[in-house]
Design an enzyme around this catalytic site. Structure first.
Site, PDB file in Angstrom:
ATOM      1  CG  PHE A 111     -94.091  28.814 -28.882  1.00  0.00           C
ATOM      2  CD1 PHE A 111     -94.883  27.714 -29.174  1.00  0.00           C
ATOM      3  CD2 PHE A 111     -94.396  29.561 -27.749  1.00  0.00           C
ATOM      4  CE1 PHE A 111     -95.942  27.355 -28.355  1.00  0.00           C
ATOM      5  CE2 PHE A 111     -95.449  29.201 -26.926  1.00  0.00           C
ATOM      6  CZ  PHE A 111     -96.236  28.101 -27.226  1.00  0.00           C
ATOM      7  CE  LYS A 112     -98.446  30.056 -27.405  1.00  0.00           C
ATOM      8  NZ  LYS A 112     -99.425  30.849 -26.704  1.00  0.00           N
ATOM      9  CG  ASP A 113     -94.940  34.373 -34.968  1.00  0.00           C
ATOM     10  OD1 ASP A 113     -96.070  34.865 -35.118  1.00  0.00           O
ATOM     11  OD2 ASP A 113     -93.979  35.008 -34.491  1.00  0.00           O
ATOM     12  CB  THR A 144    -102.180  32.785 -28.547  1.00  0.00           C
ATOM     13  OG1 THR A 144    -101.525  31.607 -28.084  1.00  0.00           O
ATOM     14  CG2 THR A 144    -103.287  32.376 -29.501  1.00  0.00           C
TER      15      THR A 144
END
Length: 465
Positions: A111-113, A144
Protein backbone atom coordinates in the site's frame (compact mmCIF):
# COMPACT_ATOMS: atom_id res chain seq x y z
CA UNK A 1 -3.61 26.59 2.11
CA UNK A 2 -1.39 27.23 5.12
CA UNK A 3 0.07 24.55 7.38
CA UNK A 4 1.01 24.68 11.04
CA UNK A 5 2.84 22.53 13.60
CA UNK A 6 1.01 20.42 16.16
CA UNK A 7 3.17 22.16 18.79
CA UNK A 8 2.31 25.67 17.69
CA UNK A 9 5.70 27.19 16.85
CA UNK A 10 5.50 26.95 13.08
CA UNK A 11 2.66 28.54 11.14
CA UNK A 12 1.75 30.09 7.80
CA UNK A 13 3.78 27.57 5.79
CA UNK A 14 2.73 26.65 2.26
CA UNK A 15 2.18 23.22 0.72
CA UNK A 16 5.58 22.80 -0.98
CA UNK A 17 7.53 24.05 2.05
CA UNK A 18 5.50 21.73 4.29
CA UNK A 19 6.31 18.85 1.94
CA UNK A 20 10.02 19.65 2.08
CA UNK A 21 10.06 20.27 5.84
CA UNK A 22 8.79 16.90 7.03
CA UNK A 23 9.23 17.27 10.80
CA UNK A 24 8.51 20.80 12.01
CA UNK A 25 11.41 22.72 13.51
CA UNK A 26 9.73 22.73 16.95
CA UNK A 27 9.67 18.92 16.89
CA UNK A 28 5.98 18.74 16.03
CA UNK A 29 4.24 17.43 12.93
CA UNK A 30 2.81 19.58 10.15
CA UNK A 31 -0.95 19.70 9.61
CA UNK A 32 -3.33 21.96 7.68
CA UNK A 33 -4.27 25.12 9.57
CA UNK A 34 -7.84 24.23 8.63
CA UNK A 35 -9.09 21.02 7.02
CA UNK A 36 -11.38 21.52 4.02
CA UNK A 37 -14.86 20.03 4.39
CA UNK A 38 -16.47 18.40 1.35
CA UNK A 39 -20.25 18.53 1.21
CA UNK A 40 -22.45 15.68 0.02
CA UNK A 41 -23.28 17.40 -3.28
CA UNK A 42 -19.58 17.57 -4.13
CA UNK A 43 -19.09 13.92 -3.16
CA UNK A 44 -22.01 12.94 -5.36
CA UNK A 45 -20.23 14.66 -8.26
CA UNK A 46 -17.08 12.67 -7.47
CA UNK A 47 -18.75 9.23 -7.61
CA UNK A 48 -17.84 8.54 -11.24
CA UNK A 49 -14.33 9.98 -11.18
CA UNK A 50 -11.36 7.73 -11.88
CA UNK A 51 -8.84 7.25 -9.09
CA UNK A 52 -6.48 9.72 -10.77
CA UNK A 53 -9.23 12.31 -11.26
CA UNK A 54 -10.30 11.98 -7.62
CA UNK A 55 -6.70 12.40 -6.45
CA UNK A 56 -6.45 15.61 -8.46
CA UNK A 57 -9.63 17.04 -6.93
CA UNK A 58 -8.58 16.25 -3.36
CA UNK A 59 -5.00 17.47 -3.75
CA UNK A 60 -6.10 20.75 -5.29
CA UNK A 61 -7.89 21.55 -2.04
CA UNK A 62 -4.47 21.53 -0.34
CA UNK A 63 -2.03 22.76 -3.01
CA UNK A 64 -3.97 25.86 -4.01
CA UNK A 65 -2.09 27.68 -6.75
CA UNK A 66 1.38 26.45 -5.70
CA UNK A 67 1.29 23.70 -8.34
CA UNK A 68 -0.57 24.49 -11.58
CA UNK A 69 -3.47 22.09 -12.15
CA UNK A 70 -2.09 20.64 -15.39
CA UNK A 71 1.32 20.00 -13.81
CA UNK A 72 -0.31 18.38 -10.78
CA UNK A 73 -2.42 16.21 -13.11
CA UNK A 74 0.71 15.09 -14.94
CA UNK A 75 2.43 14.17 -11.66
CA UNK A 76 -0.59 12.11 -10.62
CA UNK A 77 -0.96 10.37 -13.98
CA UNK A 78 2.74 9.45 -14.04
CA UNK A 79 2.58 8.15 -10.47
CA UNK A 80 -0.20 5.65 -11.13
CA UNK A 81 0.79 4.62 -14.65
CA UNK A 82 2.99 1.86 -13.20
CA UNK A 83 0.15 0.17 -11.24
CA UNK A 84 -0.95 -3.27 -12.39
CA UNK A 85 -4.66 -2.46 -11.94
CA UNK A 86 -6.21 0.24 -14.14
CA UNK A 87 -8.40 1.36 -11.22
CA UNK A 88 -5.30 1.58 -8.95
CA UNK A 89 -7.02 0.30 -5.76
CA UNK A 90 -9.68 -2.29 -6.73
CA UNK A 91 -12.39 -3.51 -4.35
CA UNK A 92 -12.95 -7.27 -4.01
CA UNK A 93 -16.29 -8.45 -2.63
CA UNK A 94 -15.87 -11.38 -0.25
CA UNK A 95 -19.44 -11.38 1.09
CA UNK A 96 -22.26 -8.84 1.35
CA UNK A 97 -20.86 -7.25 4.51
CA UNK A 98 -17.13 -7.58 3.66
CA UNK A 99 -15.04 -6.07 0.89
CA UNK A 100 -11.25 -6.08 0.54
CA UNK A 101 -9.63 -2.88 -0.74
CA UNK A 102 -6.54 -4.11 -2.59
CA UNK A 103 -3.80 -1.53 -2.15
CA UNK A 104 -0.95 -3.73 -3.40
CA UNK A 105 -1.06 -3.24 -7.17
CA UNK A 106 1.86 -0.81 -7.29
CA UNK A 107 5.44 -1.69 -8.29
CA UNK A 108 6.51 -2.99 -4.84
CA UNK A 109 3.25 -4.84 -4.08
CA UNK A 110 2.36 -2.81 -0.96
CA UNK A 111 0.00 0.00 0.00
CA UNK A 112 2.94 2.36 0.49
CA UNK A 113 3.23 2.63 -3.30
CA UNK A 114 -0.04 4.57 -3.46
CA UNK A 115 1.54 7.52 -1.66
CA UNK A 116 5.23 7.06 -2.36
CA UNK A 117 5.08 6.82 -6.14
CA UNK A 118 3.49 10.26 -6.02
CA UNK A 119 5.95 11.58 -3.43
CA UNK A 120 8.89 10.40 -5.53
CA UNK A 121 7.60 12.28 -8.56
CA UNK A 122 6.80 15.33 -6.44
CA UNK A 123 10.34 15.40 -5.04
CA UNK A 124 11.72 15.21 -8.58
CA UNK A 125 9.37 18.02 -9.67
CA UNK A 126 10.43 20.27 -6.78
CA UNK A 127 14.12 19.47 -7.30
CA UNK A 128 13.92 20.54 -10.95
CA UNK A 129 11.79 23.60 -10.25
CA UNK A 130 14.07 24.84 -7.44
CA UNK A 131 17.31 23.50 -8.97
CA UNK A 132 18.23 21.82 -5.66
CA UNK A 133 19.67 18.49 -4.62
CA UNK A 134 17.19 16.63 -2.40
CA UNK A 135 18.46 14.15 0.17
CA UNK A 136 15.73 11.83 1.46
CA UNK A 137 16.10 10.05 4.78
CA UNK A 138 13.65 7.49 6.09
CA UNK A 139 13.13 4.45 8.30
CA UNK A 140 11.07 1.42 7.41
CA UNK A 141 9.51 -1.61 9.01
CA UNK A 142 9.63 -3.13 5.54
CA UNK A 143 7.28 -1.69 2.92
CA UNK A 144 7.99 2.05 3.13
CA UNK A 145 11.64 1.60 2.23
CA UNK A 146 11.01 -0.45 -0.89
CA UNK A 147 8.27 1.88 -2.12
CA UNK A 148 10.31 5.02 -1.41
CA UNK A 149 13.39 3.66 -3.17
CA UNK A 150 11.33 2.58 -6.16
CA UNK A 151 9.84 6.05 -6.36
CA UNK A 152 13.19 7.90 -6.68
CA UNK A 153 15.81 5.38 -7.85
CA UNK A 154 17.98 6.78 -10.61
CA UNK A 155 16.30 10.21 -10.58
CA UNK A 156 18.53 13.24 -11.07
CA UNK A 157 18.90 15.59 -8.11
CA UNK A 158 17.68 13.06 -5.53
CA UNK A 159 19.52 10.75 -3.12
CA UNK A 160 17.85 8.44 -0.64
CA UNK A 161 18.97 6.59 2.47
CA UNK A 162 16.68 4.09 4.17
CA UNK A 163 17.21 2.50 7.58
CA UNK A 164 15.64 -0.90 8.21
CA UNK A 165 15.90 -3.25 11.22
CA UNK A 166 18.39 -6.01 10.41
CA UNK A 167 16.71 -9.43 10.03
CA UNK A 168 13.35 -8.03 11.18
CA UNK A 169 11.75 -7.56 7.77
CA UNK A 170 10.60 -10.30 5.42
CA UNK A 171 13.09 -11.64 2.86
CA UNK A 172 11.14 -10.17 -0.04
CA UNK A 173 10.98 -6.78 1.66
CA UNK A 174 14.74 -6.90 2.22
CA UNK A 175 15.42 -7.89 -1.38
CA UNK A 176 13.16 -5.17 -2.79
CA UNK A 177 15.26 -2.57 -0.97
CA UNK A 178 18.75 -4.02 -1.25
CA UNK A 179 18.85 -5.34 -4.83
CA UNK A 180 18.58 -1.79 -6.18
CA UNK A 181 22.00 -0.91 -7.57
CA UNK A 182 21.46 2.79 -8.36
CA UNK A 183 24.16 5.07 -6.97
CA UNK A 184 21.60 7.44 -5.46
CA UNK A 185 20.38 4.73 -3.03
CA UNK A 186 21.90 3.73 0.34
CA UNK A 187 20.45 0.98 2.55
CA UNK A 188 21.50 0.79 6.20
CA UNK A 189 20.56 -2.40 8.07
CA UNK A 190 20.41 -1.41 11.75
CA UNK A 191 21.10 -3.88 14.57
CA UNK A 192 17.86 -3.10 16.37
CA UNK A 193 14.11 -2.88 15.76
CA UNK A 194 12.02 -0.40 13.80
CA UNK A 195 11.46 1.84 16.81
CA UNK A 196 15.25 2.24 17.08
CA UNK A 197 15.43 3.24 13.41
CA UNK A 198 12.54 5.67 13.75
CA UNK A 199 13.98 7.25 16.91
CA UNK A 200 17.31 7.93 15.18
CA UNK A 201 15.54 9.43 12.17
CA UNK A 202 13.54 11.80 14.39
CA UNK A 203 16.66 12.81 16.31
CA UNK A 204 18.51 13.58 13.08
CA UNK A 205 15.62 15.67 11.77
CA UNK A 206 15.44 17.47 15.12
CA UNK A 207 19.14 18.38 14.77
CA UNK A 208 18.43 21.52 12.74
CA UNK A 209 22.09 22.17 11.86
CA UNK A 210 22.56 18.62 10.53
CA UNK A 211 19.20 18.71 8.74
CA UNK A 212 20.06 22.02 7.06
CA UNK A 213 23.63 21.08 6.13
CA UNK A 214 22.53 17.96 4.25
CA UNK A 215 19.15 19.28 3.03
CA UNK A 216 17.32 16.32 4.61
CA UNK A 217 13.80 15.55 3.46
CA UNK A 218 11.33 13.05 4.92
CA UNK A 219 9.67 10.12 3.19
CA UNK A 220 8.15 8.59 6.33
CA UNK A 221 4.60 9.38 7.33
CA UNK A 222 5.88 12.32 9.38
CA UNK A 223 5.52 13.96 5.93
CA UNK A 224 1.93 15.16 5.73
CA UNK A 225 1.74 14.70 1.95
CA UNK A 226 1.97 10.94 2.50
CA UNK A 227 -0.99 11.06 4.83
CA UNK A 228 -2.92 13.18 2.34
CA UNK A 229 -2.24 10.78 -0.55
CA UNK A 230 -3.64 7.94 1.53
CA UNK A 231 -6.94 9.72 2.23
CA UNK A 232 -7.83 9.34 -1.44
CA UNK A 233 -8.43 5.59 -1.36
CA UNK A 234 -10.91 5.95 1.51
CA UNK A 235 -12.95 8.40 -0.55
CA UNK A 236 -12.58 6.20 -3.62
CA UNK A 237 -13.71 2.97 -1.91
CA UNK A 238 -16.62 4.70 -0.19
CA UNK A 239 -17.82 6.35 -3.40
CA UNK A 240 -17.69 3.07 -5.34
CA UNK A 241 -19.80 1.31 -2.72
CA UNK A 242 -22.44 4.02 -2.22
CA UNK A 243 -22.84 4.29 -5.98
CA UNK A 244 -23.96 0.64 -5.90
CA UNK A 245 -26.00 1.01 -2.69
CA UNK A 246 -26.75 4.62 -1.65
CA UNK A 247 -28.17 3.51 1.72
CA UNK A 248 -25.11 1.50 2.77
CA UNK A 249 -23.33 2.27 6.03
CA UNK A 250 -19.62 1.75 5.44
CA UNK A 251 -16.86 1.05 7.96
CA UNK A 252 -13.13 0.50 7.48
CA UNK A 253 -10.88 -1.99 9.26
CA UNK A 254 -7.30 -0.77 9.01
CA UNK A 255 -4.12 -2.72 9.88
CA UNK A 256 -1.83 -0.14 11.43
CA UNK A 257 1.44 0.10 13.31
CA UNK A 258 2.62 3.68 12.85
CA UNK A 259 -0.90 5.20 12.98
CA UNK A 260 -0.47 6.73 9.52
CA UNK A 261 -2.95 4.67 7.53
CA UNK A 262 -5.79 4.98 10.00
CA UNK A 263 -4.98 8.66 10.57
CA UNK A 264 -5.66 9.16 6.86
CA UNK A 265 -9.07 7.55 7.38
CA UNK A 266 -9.70 9.75 10.42
CA UNK A 267 -8.85 12.89 8.42
CA UNK A 268 -11.08 11.76 5.54
CA UNK A 269 -13.93 11.47 8.05
CA UNK A 270 -13.20 14.96 9.41
CA UNK A 271 -13.30 16.22 5.81
CA UNK A 272 -16.87 14.99 5.50
CA UNK A 273 -16.62 11.34 4.43
CA UNK A 274 -19.56 9.74 6.30
CA UNK A 275 -17.69 6.69 7.61
CA UNK A 276 -19.71 4.57 10.04
CA UNK A 277 -16.85 3.08 12.08
CA UNK A 278 -13.06 3.07 12.03
CA UNK A 279 -11.62 -0.21 13.31
CA UNK A 280 -7.96 -0.11 14.29
CA UNK A 281 -6.25 -3.50 13.87
CA UNK A 282 -2.93 -4.17 15.59
CA UNK A 283 -0.88 -7.27 16.33
CA UNK A 284 0.78 -8.34 19.59
CA UNK A 285 2.62 -4.99 19.68
CA UNK A 286 -0.73 -3.59 20.76
CA UNK A 287 0.09 -0.19 22.24
CA UNK A 288 -2.60 1.42 20.06
CA UNK A 289 -5.27 -1.09 21.09
CA UNK A 290 -4.53 -0.39 24.76
CA UNK A 291 -4.70 3.35 24.06
CA UNK A 292 -8.20 3.00 22.57
CA UNK A 293 -9.45 0.63 25.25
CA UNK A 294 -7.81 2.12 28.34
CA UNK A 295 -6.58 5.62 27.45
CA UNK A 296 -2.95 4.75 28.23
CA UNK A 297 -0.29 5.24 25.55
CA UNK A 298 2.85 3.46 26.73
CA UNK A 299 5.36 1.24 24.90
CA UNK A 300 5.59 -2.34 26.13
CA UNK A 301 7.94 -5.25 25.48
CA UNK A 302 8.72 -5.56 21.76
CA UNK A 303 7.41 -8.73 20.11
CA UNK A 304 8.36 -10.18 16.72
CA UNK A 305 5.20 -11.32 14.93
CA UNK A 306 3.98 -12.82 11.66
CA UNK A 307 3.00 -9.27 10.59
CA UNK A 308 6.41 -7.53 10.88
CA UNK A 309 5.42 -4.23 9.24
CA UNK A 310 3.20 -3.63 12.28
CA UNK A 311 5.89 -4.52 14.83
CA UNK A 312 5.97 -0.95 16.10
CA UNK A 313 5.61 0.41 19.62
CA UNK A 314 5.94 4.20 19.19
CA UNK A 315 3.62 5.44 16.43
CA UNK A 316 4.99 8.53 14.72
CA UNK A 317 1.54 9.85 13.71
CA UNK A 318 0.05 9.58 17.19
CA UNK A 319 0.82 13.25 17.83
CA UNK A 320 -1.31 14.37 14.89
CA UNK A 321 -4.29 12.52 16.32
CA UNK A 322 -3.65 14.00 19.78
CA UNK A 323 -3.87 17.47 18.23
CA UNK A 324 -7.43 16.85 17.07
CA UNK A 325 -8.34 14.91 20.21
CA UNK A 326 -7.57 17.90 22.47
CA UNK A 327 -9.45 20.36 20.31
CA UNK A 328 -6.48 21.61 18.24
CA UNK A 329 -4.78 22.96 21.37
CA UNK A 330 -1.06 23.00 20.49
CA UNK A 331 0.01 23.93 24.01
CA UNK A 332 -1.73 20.88 25.41
CA UNK A 333 -0.14 18.70 22.72
CA UNK A 334 3.31 20.03 23.64
CA UNK A 335 2.68 19.29 27.31
CA UNK A 336 1.50 15.76 26.56
CA UNK A 337 4.48 14.99 24.33
CA UNK A 338 6.83 16.38 26.98
CA UNK A 339 5.15 14.11 29.51
CA UNK A 340 5.67 11.17 27.14
CA UNK A 341 9.38 11.99 26.77
CA UNK A 342 9.84 12.27 30.54
CA UNK A 343 7.56 9.50 31.82
CA UNK A 344 7.33 7.18 28.82
CA UNK A 345 3.55 7.34 28.75
CA UNK A 346 0.49 9.48 28.16
CA UNK A 347 -2.61 8.91 30.30
CA UNK A 348 -5.92 10.37 29.16
CA UNK A 349 -8.72 11.77 31.26
CA UNK A 350 -12.04 9.93 31.22
CA UNK A 351 -13.49 12.63 28.97
CA UNK A 352 -10.75 12.31 26.36
CA UNK A 353 -10.93 8.50 26.47
CA UNK A 354 -14.64 8.71 25.65
CA UNK A 355 -13.74 10.82 22.60
CA UNK A 356 -11.14 8.26 21.48
CA UNK A 357 -13.68 5.47 21.79
CA UNK A 358 -16.15 7.46 19.70
CA UNK A 359 -13.48 7.77 16.99
CA UNK A 360 -12.17 4.18 16.96
CA UNK A 361 -12.72 0.59 17.87
CA UNK A 362 -9.55 -1.46 18.29
CA UNK A 363 -8.51 -5.09 18.29
CA UNK A 364 -5.10 -6.67 18.87
CA UNK A 365 -4.55 -9.90 16.94
CA UNK A 366 -2.52 -12.75 18.37
CA UNK A 367 -0.04 -14.63 16.19
CA UNK A 368 -2.05 -17.84 16.05
CA UNK A 369 -5.25 -15.94 15.24
CA UNK A 370 -3.50 -14.20 12.33
CA UNK A 371 -2.52 -17.58 10.86
CA UNK A 372 -6.05 -18.95 11.38
CA UNK A 373 -7.44 -16.06 9.34
CA UNK A 374 -5.04 -16.78 6.48
CA UNK A 375 -5.92 -20.48 6.46
CA UNK A 376 -9.68 -20.11 6.82
CA UNK A 377 -10.14 -17.39 4.19
CA UNK A 378 -7.98 -19.32 1.74
CA UNK A 379 -10.10 -22.43 2.30
CA UNK A 380 -13.57 -20.91 2.63
CA UNK A 381 -13.40 -17.76 0.49
CA UNK A 382 -10.62 -18.75 -1.93
CA UNK A 383 -8.82 -15.52 -1.03
CA UNK A 384 -5.21 -15.43 0.16
CA UNK A 385 -4.55 -12.78 2.80
CA UNK A 386 -1.15 -11.42 3.68
CA UNK A 387 -0.62 -11.48 7.50
CA UNK A 388 -1.27 -7.73 7.94
CA UNK A 389 -4.53 -7.91 6.00
CA UNK A 390 -5.36 -11.00 8.07
CA UNK A 391 -5.12 -8.80 11.18
CA UNK A 392 -7.58 -6.39 9.57
CA UNK A 393 -9.97 -9.27 8.83
CA UNK A 394 -9.68 -10.58 12.40
CA UNK A 395 -10.52 -7.09 13.69
CA UNK A 396 -13.54 -6.96 11.35
CA UNK A 397 -14.73 -10.32 12.67
CA UNK A 398 -14.36 -9.10 16.26
CA UNK A 399 -15.73 -5.56 15.88
CA UNK A 400 -17.68 -5.54 12.63
CA UNK A 401 -21.43 -5.12 12.31
CA UNK A 402 -23.15 -7.58 9.95
CA UNK A 403 -25.78 -4.94 9.14
CA UNK A 404 -23.15 -2.64 7.62
CA UNK A 405 -20.43 -3.02 5.01
CA UNK A 406 -16.87 -3.25 6.29
CA UNK A 407 -13.94 -2.58 3.99
CA UNK A 408 -10.72 -4.24 5.12
CA UNK A 409 -7.56 -2.68 3.73
CA UNK A 410 -5.28 -5.23 2.04
CA UNK A 411 -1.94 -3.60 2.68
CA UNK A 412 0.39 -6.03 0.87
CA UNK A 413 0.48 -8.90 -1.60
CA UNK A 414 0.86 -12.24 0.24
CA UNK A 415 4.03 -13.02 -1.73
CA UNK A 416 5.85 -10.40 0.36
CA UNK A 417 5.33 -12.51 3.48
CA UNK A 418 5.75 -16.07 2.30
CA UNK A 419 7.38 -17.01 5.63
CA UNK A 420 3.98 -16.56 7.30
CA UNK A 421 1.95 -18.11 4.48
CA UNK A 422 4.04 -21.29 4.54
CA UNK A 423 3.30 -21.74 8.25
CA UNK A 424 -0.30 -22.67 7.38
CA UNK A 425 0.80 -25.09 4.64
CA UNK A 426 -0.07 -22.89 1.66
CA UNK A 427 2.29 -22.86 -1.31
CA UNK A 428 1.93 -19.76 -3.41
CA UNK A 429 3.35 -18.84 -6.79
CA UNK A 430 5.37 -15.63 -6.69
CA UNK A 431 4.70 -12.88 -9.24
CA UNK A 432 7.55 -12.77 -11.76
CA UNK A 433 8.78 -9.37 -10.52
CA UNK A 434 9.25 -10.79 -7.02
CA UNK A 435 10.75 -14.10 -8.16
CA UNK A 436 13.48 -12.25 -10.08
CA UNK A 437 14.68 -10.55 -6.89
CA UNK A 438 16.22 -13.78 -5.57
CA UNK A 439 18.82 -13.82 -8.37
CA UNK A 440 20.06 -10.24 -7.85
CA UNK A 441 23.06 -9.11 -5.76
CA UNK A 442 22.31 -7.15 -2.58
CA UNK A 443 23.68 -3.73 -1.57
CA UNK A 444 23.45 -2.76 2.11
CA UNK A 445 25.59 -1.64 5.03
CA UNK A 446 25.18 -3.30 8.43
CA UNK A 447 25.42 -0.69 11.22
CA UNK A 448 25.06 -0.60 14.98
CA UNK A 449 22.04 0.95 16.65
CA UNK A 450 24.05 4.13 17.12
CA UNK A 451 23.10 7.63 16.00
CA UNK A 452 26.73 8.76 15.62
CA UNK A 453 27.65 5.82 13.37
CA UNK A 454 24.58 6.37 11.22
CA UNK A 455 25.23 10.12 11.01
CA UNK A 456 28.77 9.35 9.80
CA UNK A 457 27.34 7.10 7.06
CA UNK A 458 25.00 9.89 6.00
CA UNK A 459 27.80 12.46 5.95
CA UNK A 460 29.75 10.27 3.54
CA UNK A 461 26.75 9.53 1.34
CA UNK A 462 24.99 12.90 1.27
CA UNK A 463 28.28 14.81 1.35
CA UNK A 464 29.31 13.50 -2.08
CA UNK A 465 28.71 15.63 -5.11
Amino acid sequence: MNFISTRGNAAGIGFVDTFLMGLAEDGGLMIPAELPVIDQDKMKQWERLSYQELTLEIFQLFTGDEIPREELKQLIDESYATFRSPVVTPLRKIRDDLHILELFHGPTFAFKDVALQFLGNLYSYVSQRQNKIINILGATSGDTGAAAIEGVRGKDGIRICILHPHEKVSKVQELQMTTVGNENVLNLAVKGNFDDCQRIIKELFADLEFKSRYHLRAINSINFVRILAQTVYYFYAYLQLVRQNPAAQISFSVPTGNFGNILSAFLAKRMGLPVHRLILATNENNILERFVREGVYMPDEFRSTHSPSMDIQVASNFERYLYYLVGEDSQQVSAMMKQFQEDGKVVLSAGLLAKVQSDFQAYGVKNDECLRMIESYSREADYLLDPHTACGVAAYESCGDKNTVTVVLATAHPAKFDESIRLVGIAQEFPADIQRLFDKPQHQQLVDNDKAEIAAQLERFFGTR
